[in-house]
Design an enzyme around this catalytic site. Structure first.
Site, mmCIF file in Angstrom:
data_model
loop_
_atom_site.group_PDB
_atom_site.id
_atom_site.type_symbol
_atom_site.label_atom_id
_atom_site.label_comp_id
_atom_site.label_asym_id
_atom_site.label_seq_id
_atom_site.Cartn_x
_atom_site.Cartn_y
_atom_site.Cartn_z
ATOM 1 C CG ASP A 109 -1.794 1.209 1.319
ATOM 2 O OD1 ASP A 109 -2.381 1.570 0.283
ATOM 3 O OD2 ASP A 109 -1.898 1.814 2.405
ATOM 4 C CD GLU A 133 -6.567 -0.004 -3.398
ATOM 5 O OE1 GLU A 133 -6.800 1.140 -3.824
ATOM 6 O OE2 GLU A 133 -6.984 -0.404 -2.302
ATOM 7 C CG ASP A 185 -0.483 2.948 6.116
ATOM 8 O OD1 ASP A 185 -0.687 3.788 5.235
ATOM 9 O OD2 ASP A 185 -0.530 3.208 7.328
#
Lengths: 179, 179
Positions: free
Chosen positions: B7, B67, B141
């Site tokens: 992340d 992502e 995170d």
């Protein structure tokens, strides 16, 4: 003293290296680092990092000049992708131990044309005139990279008694593509 | 087979490494790569690149899951800065020769909770449950990094007959800060 100016982009990253000798500025080399247009984002960031690292290793600038981060409210995805390119470029500078300086777009325009809102065409002409190039630097990314390098030259020499305007250009090192 | 989930963030980059052995998933290590909050952007991208490269070198994942790029229309500057972090992270993967996979936020939520709009708290509980952690992964995170890694595990094992849900956790490799 050598200054590397860079205009980051995932497809085309323009660069230009200027040298200051005896208060004269000289174009050492300018060109582009191109990503393979068909490549993945991963492949492209690697090409940009490798290309810029190669420019730094071969031309040995002492400083990198970039435009300040600009928030593109109208094109957020472009801005994020540009962030990827800019990230690996400043990484290349950090790894080579050279300083990174950034200037707002208006500062660059003001430094070259005395007009913080100068249009792109006026900026390109200013770069051509300042470096006594026989033609406009192409593509536009190269002109942008040279503009930011010139802005840093003016900013860093202003406090040292200014710069002579009799620019010396070495024609053998005209803009050429790289990588 | 080891999967690294990340992340990205300039201040805190969460990471988690999962291992699949005999169709069981195991948490190998999770933690954060922190930038020095007082450091320049240049210093921070270097810390992130070095930290992630270090995680890859020591834990030897075969794939990186992230992502998909998300355009933050409301916070463009944050998105550009995140782009810097993401750029040096995918560079680290490219340099180590590992594949990069990306998933939309809705895909990750759907994979873990069967709800593409699951709130953050539900996602954190899903990660805790799936990996049989005694507490919620902290900071958030780390949970996000583990969620994206789990999403990749499910996506890549779905076509291979699915994954057993009897997860084995090695308590000695609980989340810890790195770098």
């Amino acid at each position: 003293m050598r200054i590397l100016g860079i205009d980051p982009g995932l497809n085309t990253t323009g660069y230009g290296v200027l040298e200051i000798v005896n208060r004269r500025v000289r174009l050492v080399e300018a060109g582009v680092v191109r990503g393979k247009t068909k490549g993945s984002l991963t492949a492209r960031v690697r090409e940009i990092h490798d290309g810029v690292s190669d420019v730094i290793a071969s031309l040995k600038p002492q400083a990198l000049a970039l435009e300040k981060i600009y928030a593109h409210y109208d094109r957020p995805t472009t801005a994020i992708l540009m962030g990827h390119a800019r990230g690996v470029i400043v990484l290349a500078a950090a790894q080579a131990g050279i300083d990174v300086h950034d200037y707002a777009a208006t500062q660059v325009k003001k430094a070259l044309t005395d007009n913080g809102r100068a249009p792109k065409s006026q900026m390109q002409l200013a770069v051509q005139r300042e470096l006594r190039l026989s033609t406009l630097p192409e593509p536009a990314d190269v002109a942008d990279a040279l503009a930011i390098a010139l802005c840093h030259v003016y900013s860093s020499t202003a406090s040292a008694g200014g710069l002579r305007l009799d620019v010396v250009v070495t024609p053998t090192v005209a803009p050429r593509p790289r990588a």
